[in-house]
Design a protein around this motif. Structure first.
Motif, PDB file in Angstrom:
ATOM      1  N   ASN A   1      16.520  -4.438 -17.371  1.00  0.00           N
ATOM      2  CA  ASN A   1      16.618  -5.143 -18.656  1.00  0.00           C
ATOM      3  C   ASN A   1      15.375  -4.996 -19.534  1.00  0.00           C
ATOM      4  N   VAL A   2      14.535  -4.008 -19.274  1.00  0.00           N
ATOM      5  CA  VAL A   2      13.344  -3.800 -20.088  1.00  0.00           C
ATOM      6  C   VAL A   2      13.738  -3.451 -21.526  1.00  0.00           C
ATOM      7  N   PRO A   3      13.200  -4.162 -22.525  1.00  0.00           N
ATOM      8  CA  PRO A   3      13.509  -3.818 -23.917  1.00  0.00           C
ATOM      9  C   PRO A   3      13.028  -2.404 -24.268  1.00  0.00           C
ATOM     10  N   ALA A   4      13.774  -1.731 -25.082  1.00  0.00           N
ATOM     11  CA  ALA A   4      13.372  -0.399 -25.545  1.00  0.00           C
ATOM     12  C   ALA A   4      12.122  -0.503 -26.407  1.00  0.00           C
ATOM     13  N   ASP A   5      11.360   0.588 -26.494  1.00  0.00           N
ATOM     14  CA  ASP A   5      10.100   0.602 -27.247  1.00  0.00           C
ATOM     15  C   ASP A   5      10.263   0.109 -28.680  1.00  0.00           C
ATOM     16  N   GLU A   6      11.347   0.484 -29.320  1.00  0.00           N
ATOM     17  CA  GLU A   6      11.519   0.126 -30.732  1.00  0.00           C
ATOM     18  C   GLU A   6      11.811  -1.359 -30.931  1.00  0.00           C
ATOM     19  N   LYS A   7      11.975  -2.109 -29.838  1.00  0.00           N
ATOM     20  CA  LYS A   7      12.271  -3.536 -29.937  1.00  0.00           C
ATOM     21  C   LYS A   7      11.015  -4.393 -30.075  1.00  0.00           C
ATOM     22  N   TYR A   8       9.847  -3.799 -29.913  1.00  0.00           N
ATOM     23  CA  TYR A   8       8.627  -4.599 -30.043  1.00  0.00           C
ATOM     24  C   TYR A   8       7.577  -3.857 -30.854  1.00  0.00           C
ATOM     25  N   PRO A   9       6.745  -4.597 -31.617  1.00  0.00           N
ATOM     26  CA  PRO A   9       5.648  -3.976 -32.358  1.00  0.00           C
ATOM     27  C   PRO A   9       4.494  -3.647 -31.417  1.00  0.00           C
ATOM     28  N   HIS A  10       3.520  -2.911 -31.922  1.00  0.00           N
ATOM     29  CA  HIS A  10       2.345  -2.539 -31.131  1.00  0.00           C
ATOM     30  C   HIS A  10       1.140  -3.319 -31.641  1.00  0.00           C
ATOM     31  N   THR A  11       0.519  -4.105 -30.758  1.00  0.00           N
ATOM     32  CA  THR A  11      -0.620  -4.928 -31.159  1.00  0.00           C
ATOM     33  C   THR A  11      -1.635  -4.996 -30.023  1.00  0.00           C
ATOM     34  N   LEU A  12      -2.780  -5.601 -30.324  1.00  0.00           N
ATOM     35  CA  LEU A  12      -3.691  -6.042 -29.273  1.00  0.00           C
ATOM     36  C   LEU A  12      -2.993  -7.154 -28.500  1.00  0.00           C
ATOM     37  N   VAL A  13      -3.102  -7.115 -27.185  1.00  0.00           N
ATOM     38  CA  VAL A  13      -2.479  -8.110 -26.308  1.00  0.00           C
ATOM     39  C   VAL A  13      -3.581  -8.780 -25.484  1.00  0.00           C
ATOM     40  N   HIS A  14      -3.577 -10.111 -25.428  1.00  0.00           N
ATOM     41  CA  HIS A  14      -4.565 -10.831 -24.631  1.00  0.00           C
ATOM     42  C   HIS A  14      -4.288 -10.680 -23.147  1.00  0.00           C
ATOM     43  N   GLY A  15      -3.064 -10.901 -22.720  1.00  0.00           N
ATOM     44  CA  GLY A  15      -2.685 -10.706 -21.334  1.00  0.00           C
ATOM     45  C   GLY A  15      -2.638 -11.973 -20.493  1.00  0.00           C
ATOM     46  N   ASP A  16      -3.314 -13.041 -20.932  1.00  0.00           N
ATOM     47  CA  ASP A  16      -3.325 -14.289 -20.151  1.00  0.00           C
ATOM     48  C   ASP A  16      -3.482 -15.476 -21.093  1.00  0.00           C
ATOM     49  N   TYR A  17      -2.747 -15.454 -22.187  1.00  0.00           N
ATOM     50  CA  TYR A  17      -2.905 -16.468 -23.232  1.00  0.00           C
ATOM     51  C   TYR A  17      -2.113 -17.718 -22.893  1.00  0.00           C
ATOM     52  N   LYS A  18      -2.836 -18.828 -22.654  1.00  0.00           N
ATOM     53  CA  LYS A  18      -2.221 -20.103 -22.306  1.00  0.00           C
ATOM     54  C   LYS A  18      -3.211 -21.222 -22.604  1.00  0.00           C
ATOM     55  N   LEU A  19      -2.702 -22.448 -22.521  1.00  0.00           N
ATOM     56  CA  LEU A  19      -3.471 -23.591 -23.006  1.00  0.00           C
ATOM     57  C   LEU A  19      -4.813 -23.751 -22.306  1.00  0.00           C
ATOM     58  N   ASP A  20      -4.887 -23.499 -21.003  1.00  0.00           N
ATOM     59  CA  ASP A  20      -6.162 -23.715 -20.325  1.00  0.00           C
ATOM     60  C   ASP A  20      -7.058 -22.482 -20.318  1.00  0.00           C
ATOM     61  N   ASN A  21      -6.716 -21.495 -21.145  1.00  0.00           N
ATOM     62  CA  ASN A  21      -7.625 -20.364 -21.384  1.00  0.00           C
ATOM     63  C   ASN A  21      -8.200 -20.398 -22.795  1.00  0.00           C
ATOM     64  N   VAL A  22      -8.068 -21.531 -23.461  1.00  0.00           N
ATOM     65  CA  VAL A  22      -8.717 -21.722 -24.759  1.00  0.00           C
ATOM     66  C   VAL A  22      -9.542 -23.003 -24.699  1.00  0.00           C
ATOM     67  N   MET A  23     -10.538 -23.096 -25.567  1.00  0.00           N
ATOM     68  CA  MET A  23     -11.357 -24.308 -25.657  1.00  0.00           C
ATOM     69  C   MET A  23     -11.241 -24.889 -27.057  1.00  0.00           C
ATOM     70  N   PHE A  24     -10.919 -26.179 -27.109  1.00  0.00           N
ATOM     71  CA  PHE A  24     -10.892 -26.884 -28.377  1.00  0.00           C
ATOM     72  C   PHE A  24     -12.278 -27.434 -28.672  1.00  0.00           C
ATOM     73  N   GLY A  25     -12.713 -27.291 -29.916  1.00  0.00           N
ATOM     74  CA  GLY A  25     -14.026 -27.763 -30.319  1.00  0.00           C
ATOM     75  C   GLY A  25     -14.139 -29.274 -30.222  1.00  0.00           C
ATOM     76  N   PRO A  26     -15.363 -29.814 -30.365  1.00  0.00           N
ATOM     77  CA  PRO A  26     -15.598 -31.250 -30.147  1.00  0.00           C
ATOM     78  C   PRO A  26     -15.167 -32.161 -31.290  1.00  0.00           C
ATOM     79  N   SER A  27     -14.672 -31.611 -32.404  1.00  0.00           N
ATOM     80  CA  SER A  27     -14.301 -32.452 -33.532  1.00  0.00           C
ATOM     81  C   SER A  27     -13.012 -33.214 -33.245  1.00  0.00           C
ATOM     82  N   ASP A  28     -12.693 -34.207 -34.090  1.00  0.00           N
ATOM     83  CA  ASP A  28     -11.481 -35.009 -33.912  1.00  0.00           C
ATOM     84  C   ASP A  28     -10.218 -34.219 -34.231  1.00  0.00           C
ATOM     85  N   ALA A  29     -10.332 -33.221 -35.076  1.00  0.00           N
ATOM     86  CA  ALA A  29      -9.169 -32.389 -35.407  1.00  0.00           C
ATOM     87  C   ALA A  29      -9.015 -31.289 -34.357  1.00  0.00           C
TER      88      ALA A  29
END
Length: 360
Positions: free
Chosen positions: A204-232
């Protein structure tokens, strides 16, 4: 946080050797301290005080590792290339290929200030409006990664990655990692269901033309980012780039969505890796996040089931590699032995997604 076993700590850093190296590179200081940060589950992370500098050092785990896994110098390369882009990355300091310094290649970056959301949300984010913003920050920062002109920053196609055929290679790569782990773990217990998932993904692998080509992080999830110390809620830094490459951005989106829980979901297959607070009032649904991503990028995310299954399969691969390292005595992470049961549970979850028992 539990204390690191002294014998294991000695395997991941030679404090005297590291001090000599940093003195030669950064100049001598009076204050020097090294601490093992145990929150991550892949590469080893050390917090180093070097005079007025607070550094983070990343190195692979000790012992035998799967081919292409734990490539910290690749991680350094992409973070360094992104220094002057919109992507939120820490400031790089140095990279060392000399394994005699502390037993492996490593790199150092400046330590960031803020919160990583793992077990709970900070009180300052505890309103429905701010919870919604957390979800949309995750999407907006991912869009910035996928918008990078990778050739312009020196991450050239054919060198840093090969987008054509990327998604098919992802399936093959993680199947190879699993089989590497099985060489040891199958003596403890077998996970035959993963071979069913493997066959489904291959078919079921999508064909090449089904996705764009970009930089990929590879492990992007909530606990791999840091939120700054501000209230926002605002993401200050994105970490853990060891799997980054050029390829299919939908693999990043699918990976992020795998970890994004909703109230309707069954109990997670790997509770120690879940953020249960995401089910509180205000957090966007997975569909909300997909809609925002499509609107911001102009891409159409047409096959969420495939990418959800692929993400589950990849985590099963990681878990099985962790379990092998545990069995071989090459880890000091209390989560690793839990993969004895965690990986079979992930295999069952993947089959439930395939069968339509779990939906976006």
């Amino acid at each position: 946080m539990t204390e690191t076993d002294p014998e294991y700590f000695g395997r991941i850093v030679d404090e005297d050797s590291l001090r000599s190296y940093l003195t030669a590179e950064l100049g001598s200081v009076d204050e020097y301290d090294v601490r093992h940060h145990q929150e991550g589950h892949s590469n080893e992370t050390l917090f180093v005080t070097w005079g007025d500098l607070e550094l983070v050092i990343r190195r692979p785990p000790p012992g035998d590792i799967a081919e292409n896994a734990h490539d910290v110098l690749r991680e350094y390369r992409v973070i360094h290339a992104l220094q002057d882009t919109d992507v939120r990355v820490p400031r790089t300091v140095l990279a060392c290929e000399d394994e005699s310094v502390t037993g492996s290649e490593f790199y150092a970056m400046e330590r960031q200030d803020g919160d990583v959301l793992r077990d709970t949300e900070p009180e300052r984010f505890g309103t429905p409006e701010k919870r919604e913003r957390i979800g949309y920050e995750m999407v907006d920062r991912l869009v910035e990664i996928h918008n990078v002109d990778y050739d312009a920053v020196g991450l050239k196609e054919g060198d840093f990655g090969y987008p054509p055929g990327f998604t098919e290679r992802q399936v093959k790569r993680w199947s190879k990692q699993l089989k590497w782990a099985f060489k040891v773990t199958e003596d403890e217990r077998e996970v035959e269901e993963l071979y069913e998932v493997m066959e489904w993904l291959e078919a079921n692998v999508p064909a090449d033309e089904k996705y764009p080509h970009t930089l990929v992080h590879g492990d992007y999830k909530l606990d791999n980012v840091m939120f700054g110390p501000s209230d926002a809620p605002e993401i200050a830094a994105i970490f853990d780039w060891e799997l980054s490459t050029l390829g299919d951005p939908f693999t990043d989106l699918g990976w992020m969505l795998f970890y994004w829980r909703e109230r309707k979901d069954p109990e997670p297959a790997t509770p120690s890796l879940a953020q249960p607070f995401i089910t509180r009032e205000g957090y966007p649904t997975r569909r909300d996040l997909i809609d925002r991503y499509e609107r911001k990028t102009g891409f159409e995310y047409d096959d969420p089931t495939f990418y959800w299954v692929l993400a589950t399969y990849k985590l099963a691969g990681l878990g099985e590699m962790f379990f092998r390292r545990h069995l071989e005595g090459n880890a000091d992470d209390p989560m690793y032995p839990k993969m004895r049961d965690g990986v079979p549970a992930l295999a069952e979850q993947a089959l439930a997604i395939i069968d339509g028992e779990m939906t976006i």
